[in-house]
Scaffold this motif. Structure first.
Motif, PDB file in Angstrom:
ATOM      1  N   MET A  27       0.835  -1.209   0.000  1.00 51.53           N
ATOM      2  CA  MET A  27       0.000   0.000   0.000  1.00 51.53           C
ATOM      3  C   MET A  27       0.866   1.253   0.000  1.00 51.53           C
ATOM      4  N   GLU A  28       1.939   1.218   0.796  1.00 55.40           N
ATOM      5  CA  GLU A  28       2.841   2.368   0.869  1.00 55.40           C
ATOM      6  C   GLU A  28       3.564   2.581  -0.465  1.00 55.40           C
ATOM      7  N   LYS A  29       3.961   1.476  -1.088  1.00 55.70           N
ATOM      8  CA  LYS A  29       4.641   1.563  -2.388  1.00 55.70           C
ATOM      9  C   LYS A  29       3.732   2.178  -3.441  1.00 55.70           C
ATOM     10  N   ALA A  30       2.436   1.899  -3.336  1.00 50.02           N
ATOM     11  CA  ALA A  30       1.477   2.449  -4.294  1.00 50.02           C
ATOM     12  C   ALA A  30       0.993   3.836  -3.888  1.00 50.02           C
ATOM     13  N   GLY A  31       1.366   4.258  -2.670  1.00 50.42           N
ATOM     14  CA  GLY A  31       0.960   5.583  -2.204  1.00 50.42           C
ATOM     15  C   GLY A  31      -0.508   5.685  -1.860  1.00 50.42           C
ATOM     16  N   VAL A  32      -1.066   4.600  -1.319  1.00 48.77           N
ATOM     17  CA  VAL A  32      -2.496   4.583  -1.000  1.00 48.77           C
ATOM     18  C   VAL A  32      -2.713   4.136   0.438  1.00 48.77           C
ATOM     19  N   GLU A  33      -3.926   4.390   0.924  1.00 51.39           N
ATOM     20  CA  GLU A  33      -4.332   3.939   2.244  1.00 51.39           C
ATOM     21  C   GLU A  33      -5.510   2.984   2.109  1.00 51.39           C
ATOM     22  N   ALA A  34      -5.867   2.344   3.197  1.00 48.74           N
ATOM     23  CA  ALA A  34      -6.969   1.379   3.170  1.00 48.74           C
ATOM     24  C   ALA A  34      -8.262   2.065   2.726  1.00 48.74           C
ATOM     25  N   PRO A  35      -8.972   1.483   1.777  1.00 51.16           N
ATOM     26  CA  PRO A  35     -10.209   2.102   1.265  1.00 51.16           C
ATOM     27  C   PRO A  35     -11.346   2.029   2.282  1.00 51.16           C
ATOM     28  N   THR A  36     -12.195   3.028   2.273  1.00 56.82           N
ATOM     29  CA  THR A  36     -13.318   3.060   3.214  1.00 56.82           C
ATOM     30  C   THR A  36     -14.653   2.745   2.544  1.00 56.82           C
ATOM     31  N   ASN A  37     -14.680   2.750   1.214  1.00 59.65           N
ATOM     32  CA  ASN A  37     -15.910   2.403   0.494  1.00 59.65           C
ATOM     33  C   ASN A  37     -15.536   1.749  -0.837  1.00 59.65           C
ATOM     34  N   LEU A  38     -16.519   1.278  -1.559  1.00 65.41           N
ATOM     35  CA  LEU A  38     -16.242   0.524  -2.786  1.00 65.41           C
ATOM     36  C   LEU A  38     -15.617   1.383  -3.876  1.00 65.41           C
ATOM     37  N   ASP A  39     -15.997   2.637  -3.966  1.00 68.26           N
ATOM     38  CA  ASP A  39     -15.375   3.521  -4.956  1.00 68.26           C
ATOM     39  C   ASP A  39     -13.887   3.677  -4.668  1.00 68.26           C
ATOM     40  N   GLU A  40     -13.547   3.855  -3.393  1.00 69.19           N
ATOM     41  CA  GLU A  40     -12.138   3.970  -3.018  1.00 69.19           C
ATOM     42  C   GLU A  40     -11.410   2.648  -3.255  1.00 69.19           C
ATOM     43  N   LEU A  41     -12.094   1.549  -3.033  1.00 69.24           N
ATOM     44  CA  LEU A  41     -11.479   0.240  -3.265  1.00 69.24           C
ATOM     45  C   LEU A  41     -11.049   0.112  -4.724  1.00 69.24           C
ATOM     46  N   LYS A  42     -11.882   0.584  -5.620  1.00 71.32           N
ATOM     47  CA  LYS A  42     -11.554   0.509  -7.047  1.00 71.32           C
ATOM     48  C   LYS A  42     -10.383   1.414  -7.399  1.00 71.32           C
TER      49      LYS A  42
END
Length: 423
Positions: free
Chosen positions: A163-178
């Motif tokens: 996740m850190e390598k991709a520069g993202v955090e854990a998603p909170t909803n399905l749109d963020e998951l995508k």
């Protein structure tokens, strides 16, 4: 299988006859001398290689406390246990004295007359200490037929380094998951999520997230084929089609765990029962690399199912007193604290959360509020049977063999055949 009142009454009568005859094992014992004795056969359905070792050790502790009691420990594969117990109980032989029952099995076994009522027995001690939502699954027709051993729900497990390598955090909803999964793919070449496609239990978070449910037990109404159910099927189908998730139609547990432990996917949806196994993976030799967050919300809410396991006593046991004592021991504050400390499993007793083992477990600390807001499943005898038709359609949707609309309708039709008189 459709089960009417006549069939239920017949099987219950058979179970009562089996009770009179007793278990097929020579488990007789007594407390006439003030000391428990004899054999208690226990079917443990916990995960092999991690949970089973701890529970077997706890059972040995009961033997030390009661040296004249021999606990015959039997590890039974979870997927086989429900039908295996039914067959043994109906035959009146080879059934265990105590079974570790998934929460949905308890009312099913109780309705068939296979479980001993526990109200007023030694199995139930300090009842007010149990979490109300854990107790709910142990009841049938206002009687208690099991004692809650562990309670659980689900979260999204993630690989912090990926996740850190991709520069993202854990998603909170399905749109963020995508969107998070797309960035993971672009930056690391890895798939965002493994979505288990062969087990409908993993569909429930999406169904609840869209405001749906399988059935409404109070009004005896099937609800899985309502618009919310269709929307949930569409949501999981979209995750696979757009590359957010990968899935398999078989061997889902093994494929999911290996993919996550080896770093082939950045996230999976799972529960506290999977933590010990996850930490054996090469990606998690540093256990701090494992992150856990709430399952991403659907369009309506965060929705994770309430799960867990109870301990129940076979109505035909030849050694009821020792079986009651064994259940009490295995669900005691001390035993639950041990399971929390060694396996990160969530206690069902309020006071166990104050024990240092539970306090020091970050996993228990995370999942406790999740469990408190988890969605209760329908505690009806047919509750466990709802998953078979749902599983067929869920897998067909994910493998593009049917549409969400047809899947919802087929599941609803199957439920109305299963649930006599339901709308």
């Amino acid at each position: 299988m459709r089960r009417g009142i006549t069939a239920t009454a017949l099987v219950a009568a058979l179970a009562l006859a089996a009770t009179a005859c007793g278990s097929g094992d020579e488990t007789g014992g007594s407390k006439s001398s003030g000391e428990l004795s004899g054999t208690v056969t226990w079917w443990d359905t916990s995960s092999v290689g991690s949970e089973d070792k701890v529970f077997k050790k706890l059972a040995e502790g009961f033997e030390k406390k009661h040296p004249k009691v021999d606990v015959k420990y039997v590890s039974v594969p979870f997927g086989d246990a429900q039908n295996k117990f039914k067959n043994a109980a109906q035959a009146g032989s080879s059934a265990p004295d105590v079974i570790r029952s998934e929460v949905a099995w308890t009312p099913d076994f109780a309705a068939l007359g296979y479980l001993a009522p526990l109200d007023g027995t030694a199995a139930l001690k300090n009842q007010d200490d149990f979490l109300p939502q854990a107790v709910a699954s142990t009841k049938y027709e206002d009687k208690t037929f099991a004692v809650p051993q562990v309670i659980d729900s689900m979260g999204i497990f993630y690989n912090k380094k990926l996740m850190e390598k991709a520069g993202v955090e854990a998603p909170t909803n399905l749109d963020e998951l995508k969107s998070v999964s797309k960035k993971i793919k672009d930056k690391t070449g890895k798939t965002g999520l493994y979505l288990r496609g062969d087990d409908p239990y993993f569909f429930l978070s999406f169904l609840y997230g869209e405001g749906g449910d399988l059935v409404d037990a109070e009004s005896k109404t099937v609800t899985v084929d309502k618009p919310e159910g269709v929307k949930a099927f569409k949501a999981v189908k979209a995750l696979v089609e757009d590359g957010t998730a990968k899935t398999d139609a078989s061997d889902g547990w093994e494929n999911m765990m290996q993919a996550f432990k080896n770093g082939d996917v950045a996230m999976m949806i799972n529960g506290p029962w999977a933590v010990a196994d996850t930490l054996t993976g090469k990606e998690f030799t540093d256990k701090d690399n494992l992150g856990i967050a709430t399952v991403p919300a659907g369009s309506t809410a965060h929705g994770a199912p309430q799960g867990g396991h109870n301990l129940a006593v076979y109505a035909g046991s030849k050694n009821l007193e020792a079986s009651y004592a064994f259940v009490e021991y295995m669900t005691s504050v001390e035993s639950q604290a041990t399971a929390a400390g060694e396996l990160n499993l969530l206690p069902t007793r309020t006071s166990a959360y104050a024990k240092k083992e539970a306090v020091n477990s970050e996993i228990v600390g995370f999942f406790k509020p999740v469990v408190e807001t988890a969605v209760e499943r329908p505690w009806i005898p047919e509750g466990g049977s709802l998953f078979a038709p749902l599983g067929v359609e869920y897998t067909k949707v994910l493998t593009n063999q049917t549409t969400p609309e047809k899947a919802a309708k087929a599941t609803g039709d199957a439920y109305r055949k299963l649930l006599d008189g339901w709308k």
